[in-house]
Enzyme design. Sequence first.
Site, short mmCIF file in Angstrom:
data_model
loop_
_atom_site.label_atom_id
_atom_site.label_comp_id
_atom_site.label_asym_id
_atom_site.label_seq_id
_atom_site.Cartn_x
_atom_site.Cartn_y
_atom_site.Cartn_z
N GLN A 281 47.54 37.01 28.91
CA GLN A 281 48.61 36.52 28.05
C GLN A 281 48.42 35.02 27.78
O GLN A 281 48.14 34.24 28.69
CB GLN A 281 49.97 36.78 28.74
CG GLN A 281 51.17 36.47 27.87
CD GLN A 281 51.27 37.35 26.63
OE1 GLN A 281 50.85 38.50 26.62
NE2 GLN A 281 51.81 36.79 25.56
N ASP B 271 42.52 42.41 23.10
CA ASP B 271 43.08 41.38 22.23
C ASP B 271 42.12 41.02 21.10
O ASP B 271 42.50 40.32 20.16
CB ASP B 271 43.38 40.10 23.04
CG ASP B 271 44.85 39.94 23.36
OD1 ASP B 271 45.69 40.39 22.55
OD2 ASP B 271 45.16 39.35 24.42
N LYS C 37 55.27 44.61 26.84
CA LYS C 37 53.97 45.31 26.78
C LYS C 37 53.92 46.40 27.84
O LYS C 37 53.46 47.51 27.58
CB LYS C 37 52.82 44.31 26.96
CG LYS C 37 52.61 43.44 25.73
CD LYS C 37 51.57 42.35 25.92
CE LYS C 37 51.51 41.49 24.66
NZ LYS C 37 50.48 40.46 24.68
N1 LIG Z 1 47.00 37.57 24.85
C1 LIG Z 1 47.87 37.37 23.85
N2 LIG Z 1 48.75 36.38 23.91
C2 LIG Z 1 49.61 36.18 22.88
C3 LIG Z 1 49.61 37.05 21.75
C4 LIG Z 1 48.65 38.08 21.71
O1 LIG Z 1 48.55 38.86 20.72
N3 LIG Z 1 47.80 38.22 22.78
N4 LIG Z 1 50.58 36.91 20.77
C5 LIG Z 1 51.73 36.06 21.00
C6 LIG Z 1 52.88 36.68 21.75
N5 LIG Z 1 53.07 38.13 21.59
C7 LIG Z 1 52.28 38.96 22.29
O2 LIG Z 1 51.65 38.65 23.24
C8 LIG Z 1 54.23 38.66 20.93
C9 LIG Z 1 55.08 37.85 20.21
C10 LIG Z 1 56.25 38.37 19.64
C11 LIG Z 1 56.57 39.71 19.76
C12 LIG Z 1 57.83 40.28 19.23
O3 LIG Z 1 58.04 41.48 19.24
N6 LIG Z 1 58.76 39.43 18.78
C13 LIG Z 1 60.10 39.84 18.35
C14 LIG Z 1 61.04 38.68 18.40
C15 LIG Z 1 60.82 37.71 19.52
C16 LIG Z 1 61.69 37.98 20.72
O4 LIG Z 1 62.58 38.82 20.70
O5 LIG Z 1 61.45 37.27 21.71
C17 LIG Z 1 60.10 40.27 16.90
O6 LIG Z 1 59.34 39.66 16.11
O7 LIG Z 1 60.87 41.16 16.57
C18 LIG Z 1 55.70 40.52 20.45
C19 LIG Z 1 54.55 40.01 21.02
C20 LIG Z 1 51.31 34.84 21.78
N7 LIG Z 1 50.52 35.18 22.93
#
Ligand SMILES: Nc1nc2c(c(=O)[nH]1)N[C@@H](CN(C=O)c1ccc(C(=O)N[C@@H](CCC(=O)O)C(=O)O)cc1)CN2
Length: 285
Positions: free
Chosen positions: A96, A119, A52
């Site tokens: 987070q 969020d 982020k």
């Molecule tokens: N405050 C928040 N916490 C959490 C959120 C949120 O939207 N707000 N969502 C999830 C985690 N998350 C962002 O925070 C998130 C999860 C996954 C990805 C991502 O790009 N994943 C990759 C693969 C995973 C990796 O490489 O580790 C993908 O899908 O290509 C981004 C953000 C829970 N907490």
Amino acid sequence: MTAILRGDLVARELDDATRIEVERLRADGIDPSLAVVLVGEDPASEIYVRRKRLAAEAVGIRSIEHRLGAATSQQSLLALIATLNADPGIHGILVQLPLPPQIASDEVLGAITPHKDVDGFHPVNVGRLSTGTGGLIPCTPLGCMLLLDRVIADFRGLKAVVIGKSNIVGKPVAMLLLERECTVTITHIHTRGLPEIARTADIIVAAAGSPGLVRGDWVKPGAVLIDVGINRIAREDGKTVIVGDVAANECDHAAVLTPVPRGVGPMTIACLLRNTVQAARLALA
Ligand SMILES: Nc1nc2c(c(=O)[nH]1)N[C@@H](CN(C=O)c1ccc(C(=O)N[C@@H](CCC(=O)O)C(=O)O)cc1)CN2
């Protein structure tokens, strides 16, 4: 043949648009700024928070990280949020998730000023979403809709089945689909007859956090599959891989599928930046 809808590529386009918006805000005297709060040392959260920060910097958003120890009290976290709420130089606040067990997440999320709640988890923003009256929209559901917009021109009357009932994805994405006049069924892993229900869907949003839950025979030919699952599993050779909630190798008859990784995940971060710009514009109003 299934079209693979790459969220990472769409996210890059979104970031380009966000970068332009950031420049416009700067010209209006606003320096869009995002405060990211991380409590504890959850390894996945560490990765997401880092991503982020890098993504924010890449589009010109100032990102300020607040790292608190795993034993932080709810009171200390609420005090930090009060400080960030009162700071006119901060436009977006993100805590987070998940939070350590001693902290009540709903109280913390409810303490963020709604117009800084990038969020979209504050009850005011949840209420606005469910009444279709604006507000900040949670990032992953917004990302799902922006992906669907790439492949569906008219949602009216389409059958959408959402698998998963979380506040972060399942419920808000269902509201967004309903707003587009889909006929929406919200299901979860305890839903009876889930395969039969899924088979009726033109759109499936799989957000149950269950690897490979959606099997090929759950999917109607020509359906659009949005896979929100991010499941880390150990392979036989000992390597850890990330898989989605859809058994992708069984779904050649789907029209469209978002991959995991590089599908919905990158859209979550791009939508966070977009929401931060929206929140910064609210400060201008
Ligand atoms: N405050 C928040 N916490 C959490 C959120 C949120 O939207 N707000 N969502 C999830 C985690 N998350 C962002 O925070 C998130 C999860 C996954 C990805 C991502 O790009 N994943 C990759 C693969 C995973 C990796 O490489 O580790 C993908 O899908 O290509 C981004 C953000 C829970 N907490």
